[in-house]
Write a protein that holds these residues in place. Structure first.
Motif, PDB file in Angstrom:
ATOM      1  N   ALA A  28      -2.227 -12.214  10.341  1.00 16.91           N
ATOM      2  CA  ALA A  28      -3.101 -13.082  11.137  1.00 16.91           C
ATOM      3  C   ALA A  28      -4.434 -12.417  11.448  1.00 16.91           C
ATOM      4  CB  ALA A  28      -2.399 -13.486  12.428  1.00 16.91           C
ATOM      5  N   GLU A  29      -4.405 -11.102  11.713  1.00 14.68           N
ATOM      6  CA  GLU A  29      -5.614 -10.410  12.165  1.00 14.68           C
ATOM      7  C   GLU A  29      -6.427  -9.790  11.035  1.00 14.68           C
ATOM      8  OE1 GLU A  29      -4.431  -7.537  15.061  1.00 14.68           O
ATOM      9  OE2 GLU A  29      -3.287  -8.996  16.237  1.00 14.68           O
ATOM     10  N   MET A  30      -5.731  -9.296   9.985  1.00 13.97           N
ATOM     11  CA  MET A  30      -6.436  -8.529   8.950  1.00 13.97           C
ATOM     12  C   MET A  30      -6.363  -9.134   7.559  1.00 13.97           C
ATOM     13  SD  MET A  30      -5.488  -4.627  10.139  1.00 13.97           S
ATOM     14  CE  MET A  30      -3.708  -4.856  10.027  1.00 13.97           C
ATOM     15  N   GLY A  31      -5.480 -10.114   7.361  1.00 14.17           N
ATOM     16  CA  GLY A  31      -5.397 -10.760   6.062  1.00 14.17           C
ATOM     17  C   GLY A  31      -4.368 -10.145   5.137  1.00 14.17           C
ATOM     18  N   TRP A  32      -4.214 -10.799   3.993  1.00 14.46           N
ATOM     19  CA  TRP A  32      -3.180 -10.415   3.035  1.00 14.46           C
ATOM     20  C   TRP A  32      -3.354  -8.981   2.523  1.00 14.46           C
ATOM     21  CZ3 TRP A  32       1.360 -11.935   0.957  1.00 14.46           C
ATOM     22  CH2 TRP A  32       1.760 -11.307  -0.218  1.00 14.46           C
ATOM     23  N   ALA A  33      -4.562  -8.655   2.080  1.00 18.14           N
ATOM     24  CA  ALA A  33      -4.794  -7.356   1.437  1.00 18.14           C
ATOM     25  C   ALA A  33      -4.438  -6.188   2.352  1.00 18.14           C
ATOM     26  CB  ALA A  33      -6.248  -7.249   0.980  1.00 18.14           C
ATOM     27  N   ALA A  34      -4.693  -6.342   3.643  1.00 14.17           N
ATOM     28  CA  ALA A  34      -4.459  -5.239   4.581  1.00 14.17           C
ATOM     29  C   ALA A  34      -3.010  -5.146   5.036  1.00 14.17           C
ATOM     30  CB  ALA A  34      -5.362  -5.395   5.802  1.00 14.17           C
ATOM     31  N   ALA A  35      -2.253  -6.210   4.829  1.00 12.94           N
ATOM     32  CA  ALA A  35      -0.868  -6.235   5.329  1.00 12.94           C
ATOM     33  C   ALA A  35       0.086  -5.572   4.337  1.00 12.94           C
ATOM     34  CB  ALA A  35      -0.438  -7.670   5.610  1.00 12.94           C
ATOM     35  N   THR A  36      -0.113  -4.275   4.124  1.00 11.80           N
ATOM     36  CA  THR A  36       0.756  -3.516   3.226  1.00 11.80           C
ATOM     37  C   THR A  36       1.959  -2.990   4.010  1.00 11.80           C
ATOM     38  OG1 THR A  36      -0.386  -1.442   3.662  1.00 11.80           O
ATOM     39  CG2 THR A  36      -1.244  -2.812   1.867  1.00 11.80           C
ATOM     40  N   VAL A  37       2.967  -2.530   3.280  1.00  8.19           N
ATOM     41  CA  VAL A  37       4.150  -1.980   3.936  1.00  8.19           C
ATOM     42  C   VAL A  37       3.768  -0.786   4.804  1.00  8.19           C
ATOM     43  CG1 VAL A  37       6.383  -0.866   3.569  1.00  8.19           C
ATOM     44  CG2 VAL A  37       5.712  -2.799   2.134  1.00  8.19           C
ATOM     45  N   ALA A  38       2.866   0.061   4.301  1.00  2.10           N
ATOM     46  CA  ALA A  38       2.457   1.253   5.043  1.00  2.10           C
ATOM     47  C   ALA A  38       1.765   0.878   6.353  1.00  2.10           C
ATOM     48  CB  ALA A  38       1.537   2.116   4.180  1.00  2.10           C
ATOM     49  N   VAL A  39       0.855  -0.083   6.281  1.00  5.40           N
ATOM     50  CA  VAL A  39       0.118  -0.515   7.479  1.00  5.40           C
ATOM     51  C   VAL A  39       1.064  -1.170   8.478  1.00  5.40           C
ATOM     52  CG1 VAL A  39      -1.638  -2.112   8.341  1.00  5.40           C
ATOM     53  CG2 VAL A  39      -2.088  -0.755   6.298  1.00  5.40           C
ATOM     54  N   VAL A  40       1.947  -2.016   7.982  1.00  6.46           N
ATOM     55  CA  VAL A  40       2.908  -2.690   8.852  1.00  6.46           C
ATOM     56  C   VAL A  40       3.823  -1.680   9.529  1.00  6.46           C
ATOM     57  CG1 VAL A  40       4.919  -4.212   8.879  1.00  6.46           C
ATOM     58  CG2 VAL A  40       2.858  -4.891   7.635  1.00  6.46           C
ATOM     59  N   SER A  47       8.670   4.741  10.276  1.00  8.48           N
ATOM     60  CA  SER A  47       8.248   5.381   9.034  1.00  8.48           C
ATOM     61  C   SER A  47       8.249   4.371   7.899  1.00  8.48           C
ATOM     62  CB  SER A  47       9.197   6.527   8.685  1.00  8.48           C
ATOM     63  OG  SER A  47      10.474   6.026   8.341  1.00  8.48           O
ATOM     64  N   ARG A  48       7.495   4.682   6.851  1.00  8.71           N
ATOM     65  CA  ARG A  48       7.478   3.790   5.691  1.00  8.71           C
ATOM     66  C   ARG A  48       8.869   3.731   5.059  1.00  8.71           C
ATOM     67  NH1 ARG A  48       2.980   3.515   0.867  1.00  8.71           N
ATOM     68  NH2 ARG A  48       4.064   1.942  -0.396  1.00  8.71           N
ATOM     69  N   GLY A  49       9.567   4.846   5.081  1.00  7.33           N
ATOM     70  CA  GLY A  49      10.919   4.876   4.532  1.00  7.33           C
ATOM     71  C   GLY A  49      11.853   3.942   5.275  1.00  7.33           C
ATOM     72  N   ALA A  50      11.706   3.913   6.608  1.00  6.32           N
ATOM     73  CA  ALA A  50      12.533   3.017   7.417  1.00  6.32           C
ATOM     74  C   ALA A  50      12.204   1.558   7.099  1.00  6.32           C
ATOM     75  CB  ALA A  50      12.314   3.294   8.901  1.00  6.32           C
ATOM     76  N   ALA A  51      10.915   1.288   6.894  1.00  8.96           N
ATOM     77  CA  ALA A  51      10.503  -0.072   6.553  1.00  8.96           C
ATOM     78  C   ALA A  51      11.099  -0.495   5.218  1.00  8.96           C
ATOM     79  CB  ALA A  51       8.982  -0.165   6.508  1.00  8.96           C
ATOM     80  N   GLN A  52      11.055   0.409   4.259  1.00  9.81           N
ATOM     81  CA  GLN A  52      11.577   0.075   2.934  1.00  9.81           C
ATOM     82  C   GLN A  52      13.102   0.032   2.913  1.00  9.81           C
ATOM     83  OE1 GLN A  52       9.310   3.056   0.659  1.00  9.81           O
ATOM     84  NE2 GLN A  52       8.125   1.366  -0.237  1.00  9.81           N
ATOM     85  N   HIS A  53      13.722   0.664   3.872  1.00 12.71           N
ATOM     86  CA  HIS A  53      15.175   0.553   3.992  1.00 12.71           C
ATOM     87  C   HIS A  53      15.560  -0.882   4.348  1.00 12.71           C
ATOM     88  CE1 HIS A  53      19.326   1.345   5.149  1.00 12.71           C
ATOM     89  NE2 HIS A  53      19.078   0.774   6.318  1.00 12.71           N
TER      90      HIS A  53
END
Length: 204
Positions: A28-40, A47-53
């Protein structure tokens, strides 16, 4: 009885919810391109690992976020529906229903979903995931409007008037994406509510 596994399960659910809410906020705030797994993941405080889990791919994360978004909106709509039924039948209720539908398309949830829909238009794999969700959301929105207005959806005229109201709400939501369109939107909602009420009350 509390089992040894419950605290871990609770933490897992809490992490998952933070990721989903962070995804919606980022879209909503930054758009599709910015909404990466790392940023989220960073925004959710995990951690990114926890997100990907929880979500192995970005598409998994985005799809789950949309499902969460639609479920949240459905629950919110139920609460709003109870408030609308407290309004006396007549033009006041019709305007309350129209205003509520329009509000649902001017919320951060809609702006987040819009980012995904726009990207899905050029991404066949994502589109395949999103189209069923959009169809489900459309059916729920239509049914909610029918129930709130108290009309017979088997009547073709009533059915199309409800659908036209939803299409109008979506259009007003799009108009609000780049600039604050609230003043004009309020006037249109009042005018359409009056028109809709008269059309629904007309004998057929």
């Amino acid at each position: 009885m509390v089992t040894p596994h419950e605290p871990k399960q609770d933490r897992s659910r809490a992490t998952r919810q933070r990721l989903l809410e962070a995804t919606i906020d980022c879209l909503a705030e930054m758009g599709w391109a910015a909404a990466t797994v790392a940023v989220v993941a960073e925004r959710a405080g995990v951690s990114r690992g926890a997100a990907q889990h929880h979500f192995p791919t970005r598409e998994d994360l985005i799809t789950a976020a949309l499902e969460y978004m639609f479920d949240s909106r459905t629950q919110q709509a139920k609460v709003e529906g109870k408030a609308v039924t407290a309004v006396d039948e007549g033009i006041g209720r019709t305007e309350a229903v129209v205003a509520g539908l329009v509000e649902s398309y001017t919320s951060p949830l809609f702006k987040a979903a819009l980012q995904v829909w726009t990207h899905a238009a050029a991404d066949p794999a994502l589109r395949e995931r999103i189209v069923p969700l959009e169809a489900k959301f459309g059916r729920i929105s239509h049914r909610r409007a029918v129930e709130a207005l108290g009309v017979d959806d088997s009547d073709p005229v009533a059915h199309h008037l409800v659908q036209a109201t939803l299409d109008l709400a979506r259009g007003l939501g799009l108009a609000d994406v780049l600039t604050d369109d609230s003043a004009r939107r309020k006037q249109i909602v009042a005018q359409w509510a009056a028109t809709l009420h008269t059309a629904l009350e007309a004998p057929r």
